[in-house]
Design an enzyme around this catalytic site. Structure first.
Site, mmCIF file in Angstrom:
data_model
loop_
_atom_site.group_PDB
_atom_site.id
_atom_site.type_symbol
_atom_site.label_atom_id
_atom_site.label_comp_id
_atom_site.label_asym_id
_atom_site.label_seq_id
_atom_site.Cartn_x
_atom_site.Cartn_y
_atom_site.Cartn_z
ATOM 1 N N GLY A 196 3.355 52.268 11.298
ATOM 2 C CA GLY A 196 4.702 52.167 11.845
ATOM 3 C C GLY A 196 4.680 52.339 13.355
ATOM 4 O O GLY A 196 3.720 52.000 14.043
ATOM 5 N N SER A 197 5.743 52.920 13.888
ATOM 6 C CA SER A 197 5.993 52.871 15.330
ATOM 7 C C SER A 197 5.064 53.743 16.172
ATOM 8 O O SER A 197 4.982 53.558 17.388
ATOM 9 C CB SER A 197 7.445 53.244 15.624
ATOM 10 O OG SER A 197 8.316 52.258 15.094
#
Length: 637
Positions: A290-291
């Protein structure tokens, strides 16, 4: 003539006898003088029997000397069957004390062997049971010292430490990885008996065991306990499928803390299933990051000079279409016009799609290789995963775009921490390690030390400096505000990764994570925390992992004695935040003037007079708005 022949034969015979006698004397002399030790040793081997004495396993300590794996002295039952006079009586008495059937004890007592270790019934006996056996004074029944591994802090650091079997052999974790160092050399009590096993009236010989080496870790006990506490709290609050945390010194690769849930108590490892025992999640688990992965993409873009993060702009309409697939931003309607620094602060997926496209697959994936994704870090623990990174021939426009914001690839937590450490430490990728040194058990003098190992250069110092500022801005002005600590420059990045099962993304099932750096201007620690599928909470890292990270960071600051820093970015406060102000110096001023300067605080006066002679808190300290400032009044000197 005949008499002469007889006389000659007598002389020859006599000479032969004399020569034989001389030979025998010389042979006896040689045996007594030159072969004595050898023959004595052979005879001793024929008569001698050994009662084994187990060596202590080496201790495992944290970096400050806190003992994390210790030993307890226990006793075990050993039999010399040929010395046992009444086998049935002995078998029955031992069976009663040990709580087993006489038939089971008969298998040991009546066994045709010189020495029989009673296993498992007679291993690791309690003092109470050992005393009962000793009081019987049974012939052929012996109690010998054994060492039992003991973990004084139970589940703490369990997957890293590992556990040992009943024979003190390492079975997992550091206990297995460094078993040859930790295992000592057994000693014995050597006694002497005849061929029938009857003990001879000769003095016993004690052969002292040699303990294993002590091992000192890079782990900081105080930081480790912070991770353990906060993961326990996260499990209670969110009931996740799993949770993990790592703290690394970015300047060396030393692991300062590592923990995961579920965990286990290595003192009672038989109570757990193999899945729980074998999975050290911080190095084994592999999932879409993810981020937090955007840190790597952003660093690559800066290093390649494709953006000026503070002056170049990107317009976020809320989504972007790549190869027919719509990639949306988490914010409905998008963020509008942003600088690329704000793209990072806002964790804007469409903005990172653009960065990936500008880099191109060759450049982006070359940086992923530099940062160590797709390969083991080489940490000195068994069971490390590799993750999965696309090969270039599999990368199309869509794969390039999703990789840029951390989707479609699979990485391990230790890979992420190692990569981010290189991004913030000046561009040096260090191999992570957890064993600091090996020490002699008697004196604790260091025998061998592990030194930091530089793997390669990743980015320039200039790019690293920009990344430190960028990550600090995320905490002060972007999605990481919940990790903000007044007076300390904290950098960080949130992550929310949708989980995949059987090739399809799960609904409302995410891994929430947060990557933190402290202090951002001079990194001393990198923290990564992840919670898998938290329940009963908003599916945002800012509500789950980020507040937890802040509490751990406060403990890291205390453990490493990190001083406050100047030049901290001022947080973009919201109505629910505490606002901090620096306390002005009002000592020597009149009460009226002091009151004007302390408008953000409550004032409490002590004493009488027109002037302030002392204040608490002192000037330059930062305290929340509306805090009480105590002023001691008096006459001006």
């Amino acid at each position: 003539m005949f008499v002469k022949k007889i006389d000659s034969r007598i002389k020859v015979t006599f000479l032969i006898i004399i020569l034989l006698f001389v030979f025998i004397v010389l042979r006896v002399f040689y045996i007594q003088v030159f072969d004595y030790q050898k023959l004595s040793s052979l005879a001793s081997d024929l008569w001698s029997r050994d009662l084994p004495i187990e060596a202590n396993r080496g201790l495992i300590l944290d970096r400050n000397g806190v003992v994390l794996a210790d030993n307890l002295t226990t006793t075990s039952l050993v039999l010399i069957p040929n010395q046992i006079k009444d086998k049935d009586d002995t078998s029955q008495k031992l069976a009663d004390i040990l709580g087993v059937a006489k038939e089971e004890m008969d298998k040991h007592v009546k066994k045709e062997t010189s020495i029989e270790r009673v296993h498992p019934e007679g291993r690791r006996l309690s003092y109470e049971i050992a005393d009962q056996i000793s009081e019987l004074e049974l012939p052929g029944v012996y109690l010998v010292k054994e060492s039992k591994r003991y973990y004084p802090y139970g589940t703490t650091l369990s997957h890293v430490l590992g556990y040992v079997g009943i024979d003190n052999q390492g079975l997992s974790g550091l206990e297995l990885e460094y078993d040859e160092y930790l295992t000592g050399e057994a000693g014995a009590i050597k006694y002497f008996s005849d061929a029938k096993g009857n003990k001879l009236n000769l003095s016993d010989v004690y052969l002292e065991p040699t303990d294993g080496m002590n091992i000192q870790l890079t782990i900081d006990y105080n930081i480790q306990m912070s991770l353990e506490r906060e993961l326990d709290n996260a499990v209670k609050a969110f009931n996740p499928d799993m949770a993990l945390a790592i703290v690394m010194d970015p300047n060396t690769g030393e692991i300062l803390g590592m923990a995961s849930r579920p965990n286990y108590d290595p003192n009672n490892y038989l109570d757990y299933d193999m899945e729980t025992l074998s999975r050290n999640l911080p190095i084994w688990a592999s999932y879409e990051p993810g981020s937090t992965f955007k840190i790597a993409t952003f660093a690559a873009a800066l290093e390649e000079n494709i953006i000026d993060m503070e002056n170049d702009h990107f317009y976020d309409s809320g989504s972007v279409t790549v190869s027919g697939a719509r990639i949306g931003c988490w914010k409905a309607g998008g963020h509008g016009d942003q600088t690329y620094l704000q793209v990072l602060q806002n964790s804007c997926n469409p903005g990172f799609v653009k960065l990936g496209q500008m880099l191109g697959k060759e450049r982006l994936f070359s940086y992923l290789d530099l940062f160590g994704f797709g390969e083991k870090t080489g940490i000195d623990l068994n069971g490390e995963g590799e993750g999965i990174i696309f090969s270039l021939d599999q990368v199309g426009d869509l794969e390039l775009s999703t990789t840029a914001f951390g989707q479609g690839v699979s990485v391990t937590p230790i890979q992420q921490v190692t990569a981010v450490s290189s991004i913030v430490n000046g561009g040096n990728l260090y191999q992570p390690y957890i064993v600091k040194s090996f020490m002699e058990p008697e004196t604790n003098s260091v025998i061998e030390t592990n030194e930091p190992k530089l793997v390669r250069k990743t980015i320039s110092e200039e790019t690293s400096s920009k990344m430190r500022y960028a990550l600090e801005s995320v905490v002060a002005l972007g999605g990481g505000k919940a990790a903000y600590i007044d007076g300390y420059r904290v950098g960080g990045k949130t992550g929310t990764a949708q989980k995949v099962e059987n090739g399809r993304y799960l609904v409302n099932n995410y891994i929430m994570s947060f990557m933190a750096v402290v202090p951002a201007n001079d990194p001393q620690a990198v923290l990564y925390i992840a919670i898998d599928n938290p329940k009963n909470t908003a599916l945002l890292s800012s509500y789950t992992t980020t507040p937890i990270a802040r509490r751990i960071l406060l403990d890291i600051i205390e453990a490493l004695d990190i001083p406050k820093q100047e030049g901290q970015l001022i947080k973009d406060y919201t109505w629910e935040d505490k606002i901090y102000y620096e306390v002005p110096n009002v000592v020597g001023k009149t009460v009226k003037d002091a009151k004007k300067e302390l408008t953000n605080f409550h004032i409490e006066y002590v004493g009488t007079g027109e002037y302030v002679v002392y204040q608490s808190p002192a000037s330059a300290e930062r305290v929340p708005q509306d805090s009480t400032i105590v002023l001691l009044l008096g006459d001006k000197q």
